[in-house]
Design a protein around this motif. Structure first.
Motif, PDB file in Angstrom:
ATOM      1  N   UNK A   1       0.710   9.018  -8.363  1.00 30.35           N
ATOM      2  CA  UNK A   1       1.572   8.071  -7.636  1.00 30.35           C
ATOM      3  C   UNK A   1       2.130   7.056  -8.621  1.00 30.35           C
ATOM      4  N   UNK A   2       1.263   6.563  -9.495  1.00 24.17           N
ATOM      5  CA  UNK A   2       1.710   5.545 -10.463  1.00 24.17           C
ATOM      6  C   UNK A   2       2.749   6.122 -11.411  1.00 24.17           C
ATOM      7  N   UNK A   3       2.515   7.362 -11.893  1.00 24.46           N
ATOM      8  CA  UNK A   3       3.480   7.866 -12.878  1.00 24.46           C
ATOM      9  C   UNK A   3       4.811   8.230 -12.222  1.00 24.46           C
ATOM     10  N   UNK A   4       4.792   8.458 -10.882  1.00 24.12           N
ATOM     11  CA  UNK A   4       6.053   8.773 -10.192  1.00 24.12           C
ATOM     12  C   UNK A   4       6.918   7.527  -9.976  1.00 24.12           C
ATOM     13  N   UNK A   5       6.425   6.353 -10.371  1.00 26.78           N
ATOM     14  CA  UNK A   5       7.192   5.118 -10.141  1.00 26.78           C
ATOM     15  C   UNK A   5       8.154   4.821 -11.291  1.00 26.78           C
TER      16      UNK A   5
ATOM     17  N   UNK B   1       9.445  10.028   4.746  1.00 29.82           N
ATOM     18  CA  UNK B   1       9.205   8.860   5.603  1.00 29.82           C
ATOM     19  C   UNK B   1       7.723   8.786   5.956  1.00 29.82           C
ATOM     20  N   UNK B   2       7.137   7.594   5.950  1.00 27.13           N
ATOM     21  CA  UNK B   2       5.691   7.516   6.205  1.00 27.13           C
ATOM     22  C   UNK B   2       5.319   8.023   7.590  1.00 27.13           C
ATOM     23  N   UNK B   3       6.224   7.847   8.556  1.00 28.45           N
ATOM     24  CA  UNK B   3       5.966   8.416   9.887  1.00 28.45           C
ATOM     25  C   UNK B   3       7.137   9.336  10.226  1.00 28.45           C
TER      26      UNK B   3
ATOM     27  N   UNK C   1       0.843  -1.210   0.000  1.00 29.60           N
ATOM     28  CA  UNK C   1       0.000   0.000   0.000  1.00 29.60           C
ATOM     29  C   UNK C   1       0.867   1.245   0.000  1.00 29.60           C
ATOM     30  N   UNK C   2       1.871   1.260   0.883  1.00 36.23           N
ATOM     31  CA  UNK C   2       2.708   2.459   0.962  1.00 36.23           C
ATOM     32  C   UNK C   2       3.554   2.619  -0.296  1.00 36.23           C
ATOM     33  N   UNK C   3       3.955   1.505  -0.892  1.00 39.59           N
ATOM     34  CA  UNK C   3       4.763   1.634  -2.101  1.00 39.59           C
ATOM     35  C   UNK C   3       3.923   2.057  -3.310  1.00 39.59           C
ATOM     36  N   UNK C   4       2.762   1.411  -3.489  1.00 42.49           N
ATOM     37  CA  UNK C   4       2.045   1.592  -4.754  1.00 42.49           C
ATOM     38  C   UNK C   4       0.728   2.349  -4.646  1.00 42.49           C
ATOM     39  N   UNK C   5       0.235   2.593  -3.439  1.00 51.08           N
ATOM     40  CA  UNK C   5      -1.052   3.297  -3.333  1.00 51.08           C
ATOM     41  C   UNK C   5      -0.866   4.653  -2.641  1.00 51.08           C
TER      42      UNK C   5
ATOM     43  N   UNK D   1       8.969  -5.067  -1.750  1.00 53.02           N
ATOM     44  CA  UNK D   1       7.674  -5.134  -2.440  1.00 53.02           C
ATOM     45  C   UNK D   1       7.535  -6.493  -3.115  1.00 53.02           C
ATOM     46  N   UNK D   2       8.644  -6.963  -3.714  1.00 52.19           N
ATOM     47  CA  UNK D   2       8.601  -8.263  -4.413  1.00 52.19           C
ATOM     48  C   UNK D   2       8.280  -9.383  -3.409  1.00 52.19           C
TER      49      UNK D   2
END
Ligand SMILES: N[C@@H](CCC(=O)N[C@@H](CS)C(=O)NCC(=O)O)C(=O)O
Length: 273
Positions: free
Chosen positions: A258-262, A137-139, A127-131, A183-184
């Motif tokens: 988010x998707x295009x920033x990957x 940092x997430x926190x 979720x944090x990687x792809x959504x 993620x993998x």
């Protein structure tokens, strides 16, 4: 059943709350799962939204209710229950109709729910990687510091090892982010599960939330697990489900961003699916 004991609870006002109160967040998978259950059971409840992206769950008030700092939390006539799956099983006993856990299958369902919970950090990673993909940092350090320092740190009167797991998760995320390798690994664990589920899809709506979030993350359900996909599509069309998962942290436009920033990487390419 994870009902907190008096010494775990520092935010004492909740002890006086009457009726069914749920502390939750719109876009949290565990909260969505519980809200769907409440919808299907027609249980009236008082809503207390907790702002996870604003790190409200890491502040003293919330940690005084759930020392683990996680949503959802149930306060039922002043009794505090944590852990979404325990709350579900508690409600199934307290409000037997309509029956959502088939009679005689309680232990089997409890084991499945435990297994589902074991994959929660994998869901969070994807979720944090792809959504959600927050820019930093997430926190932030200050939120994490508050998390570490506040709350009783105990569950049922005993020092809570789960808090350490959470701290390590967020510290590691701050240090290395959500790497391709991580993620993998998480995606592969889900692939093994959904392969099994695809072959033996029973009435187990608990997987729906993970399917839904992972679909948003780009997991190719239609291609890899066609039965799981068709089943989730049927559930998504039901109002009790649609109402809860329609609320996202991000708008569809933000999700596209988010998707295009990957840089061309997707869950499919990263996981090698
Ligand atoms: N095992 C717990 C997991 C709860 C959990 O991890 N909740 C997430 C939201 S789905 C949370 O509160 N995360 C805290 C955060 O993002 O800071 C349960 O089933 O209730």
């Amino acid at each position: 059943m994870v009902q907190l004991v008096d010494s775990d609870i520092r935010t004492r006002e909740v002890l006086g709350w009457k009726g069914v109160h749920v502390l939750h967040f719109a876009g949290s998978s565990c909260s969505q799962k519980l809200r769907i259950f409440l919808n299907l059971k027609n249980i009236p409840w008082v809503s207390h939204p907790i702002d996870l992206p604003g790190h409200e769950n890491m502040k003293p008030w919330f940690l005084g209710i759930n020392p683990r700092g996680l949503v959802p939390v149930l306060v039922d006539d002043g009794a505090v229950h944590i852990e979404s799956n325990d709350i579900i099983q508690y409600f199934e006993k307290k409000f037997p109709a309509p029956k959502l856990i088939p009679a005689g299958h309680e232990n089997e369902v409890a084991a499945l729910l435990r297994h589902e919970d074991d994959l929660h950090l994998d869901l969070r990673t994807l979720s944090f990687r792809f959504v959600f993909a927050p820019p930093g940092p997430p926190k932030p350090a200050a939120a994490l510091d508050s998390y570490i320092k506040n709350g009783a740190g105990t569950v049922q009167g005993v020092k809570d090892p789960e808090k350490e797991v959470q701290i390590e998760f967020w510290q590691r995320a701050a240090k290395e982010g959500f790497t391709d390798e991580r993620a993998r690994d998480s995606a592969k664990r889900f692939r093994a599960e959904f392969d099994k589920l695809d072959q033996a899809l029973a009435k187990q709506p608990f997987w729906f939330i993970y399917e839904h979030r992972l679909s948003l993350a780009g997991y190719p359900f239609a291609r890899l697990h066609s039965h799981v996909h068709a089943w989730a599509e049927r559930l998504r069309a039901r109002p009790e489900f649609a109402k809860e998962v329609g609320q996202l942290r991000h708008s569809p436009e933000q999700l596209d961003a988010v998707r295009s920033a990957q840089a061309g990487k997707t869950l499919e390419t990263v996981a090698g699916f």
